[in-house]
Motif scaffolding. Structure first.
Motif, mmCIF file in Angstrom:
data_model
loop_
_atom_site.group_PDB
_atom_site.id
_atom_site.type_symbol
_atom_site.label_atom_id
_atom_site.label_comp_id
_atom_site.label_asym_id
_atom_site.label_seq_id
_atom_site.Cartn_x
_atom_site.Cartn_y
_atom_site.Cartn_z
ATOM 1 N N UNK A 141 0.815 -1.215 0.000
ATOM 2 C CA UNK A 141 0.000 0.000 0.000
ATOM 3 C C UNK A 141 0.847 1.263 0.000
ATOM 4 N N UNK A 142 1.920 1.257 0.779
ATOM 5 C CA UNK A 142 2.798 2.429 0.839
ATOM 6 C C UNK A 142 3.540 2.628 -0.475
ATOM 7 N N UNK A 143 3.993 1.528 -1.080
ATOM 8 C CA UNK A 143 4.675 1.635 -2.374
ATOM 9 C C UNK A 143 3.730 2.171 -3.447
ATOM 10 N N UNK A 144 2.485 1.724 -3.397
ATOM 11 C CA UNK A 144 1.499 2.197 -4.373
ATOM 12 C C UNK A 144 1.269 3.701 -4.195
ATOM 13 N N UNK A 145 1.112 4.142 -2.951
ATOM 14 C CA UNK A 145 0.898 5.567 -2.681
ATOM 15 C C UNK A 145 2.077 6.399 -3.163
ATOM 16 N N UNK A 146 3.308 5.874 -2.987
ATOM 17 C CA UNK A 146 4.497 6.606 -3.431
ATOM 18 C C UNK A 146 4.484 6.781 -4.937
ATOM 19 N N UNK A 147 4.121 5.748 -5.671
ATOM 20 C CA UNK A 147 4.074 5.859 -7.131
ATOM 21 C C UNK A 147 2.981 6.825 -7.576
ATOM 22 N N UNK A 148 1.842 6.817 -6.879
ATOM 23 C CA UNK A 148 0.777 7.765 -7.221
ATOM 24 C C UNK A 148 1.241 9.205 -6.996
ATOM 25 N N UNK A 149 1.973 9.439 -5.919
ATOM 26 C CA UNK A 149 2.491 10.791 -5.648
ATOM 27 C C UNK A 149 3.477 11.225 -6.734
#
Length: 246
Positions: free
Chosen positions: A219-227
């Motif tokens: 989830x954190x990796x996904x959020x980082x890519x979205x940012x």
């Protein structure tokens, strides 16, 4: 800037795929005989103009965890587990031979031994059938003994032997139905070293705590890519404004 956007978008897509695999493992934490899928990222070079050191990552299913789950003695004569590395053979819905560790059986109206999901359990000569009115007892070697429950002759009879195999991890793959099959087709040879444990079930080998931690990490990796995607879009908008002003 577009390259950064595409790289971040690709990263988010493959992190989402990894999260789906982890979620599937977690959903099967209570499925008997389930073997967890293993995934990882691998780097691929970016094709096109620019520095040759540019890379992006993709999700890659590297196999499955064949470690044994915990064995639980149930005392139920229709339960069994594989107590060593290996599998027992079943007949897949398409008629081919496949392999499982989800032990336990039921007898259908014809006396055929089936898994609790309805798949015929195979012996060396095909599906195993038990004559009606007999009590079944399984042996460590996979032998299926049937004892008459009426009449004067109560001598146990050998009606079949469950086919047990032990291919290496590289020789098998796990299908979407959870069954294992031989790479490239074909069947595995029976292995007398594989042992059956009667009145026992094998639990899933999924570690629930580890899977939950992986879900948080994904989830954190996904959020980082979205940012990163949002930052790239904002930079593109500012660049467009500057060009318009010029």
């Amino acid at each position: 800037m577009d390259r950064m956007l595409f790289l971040a978008m690709n990263g988010a897509k493959h992190v989402a795929r990894q999260q789906a695999t982890t979620a599937n493992n977690l959903a099967n934490v209570n499925t008997n005989g389930f073997k967890a899928d293993l995934v990882s990222f691998r780097a691929l070079p970016v094709v096109g103009d620019g520095a040759p050191t540019r890379t992006y990552v993709v999700d890659n299913t590297v196999g499955h965890d064949l470690s044994r789950g915990s064995l639980l003695h149930t005392g139920n004569a229709s339960d069994f587990a594989i107590g060593s590395p290996g599998f027992f053979a079943v007949q897949a819905p398409d008629g081919s031979e496949a392999y499982s560790r989800d032990g336990g059986y039921v007898l259908d109206t014809t006396g055929m031994m089936r898994t609790r999901t309805g798949l015929p359990i195979l012996g060396d000569g095909g599906p195993i059938t038990v004559p009606t009115g007999m009590r079944v007892q399984l042996g460590e070697d996979g032998s299926v003994m049937a004892t008459p429950q009426s009449g004067t002759d109560r001598t146990p009879q050998l009606v079949g032997q469950i086919k047990m195999v032990n291919p290496t991890a590289k020789e098998v793959y796990k299908g979407e139905d959870g069954l294992f099959r031989i790479n490239g087709g074909g069947t595995a040879q029976a292995d007398a070293n594989v042992k059956l444990v009667p009145e026992t079930l094998e639990s899933s080998n999924v570690n629930a705590v580890e899977s939950l931690v992986q879900m948080i990490s994904h989830g954190r990796q996904y959020d980082l890519n979205v940012k990163l995607m949002q930052s790239s879009d904002q930079n593109d908008q500012k660049a467009t404004q500057l060009l318009a002003m010029g």
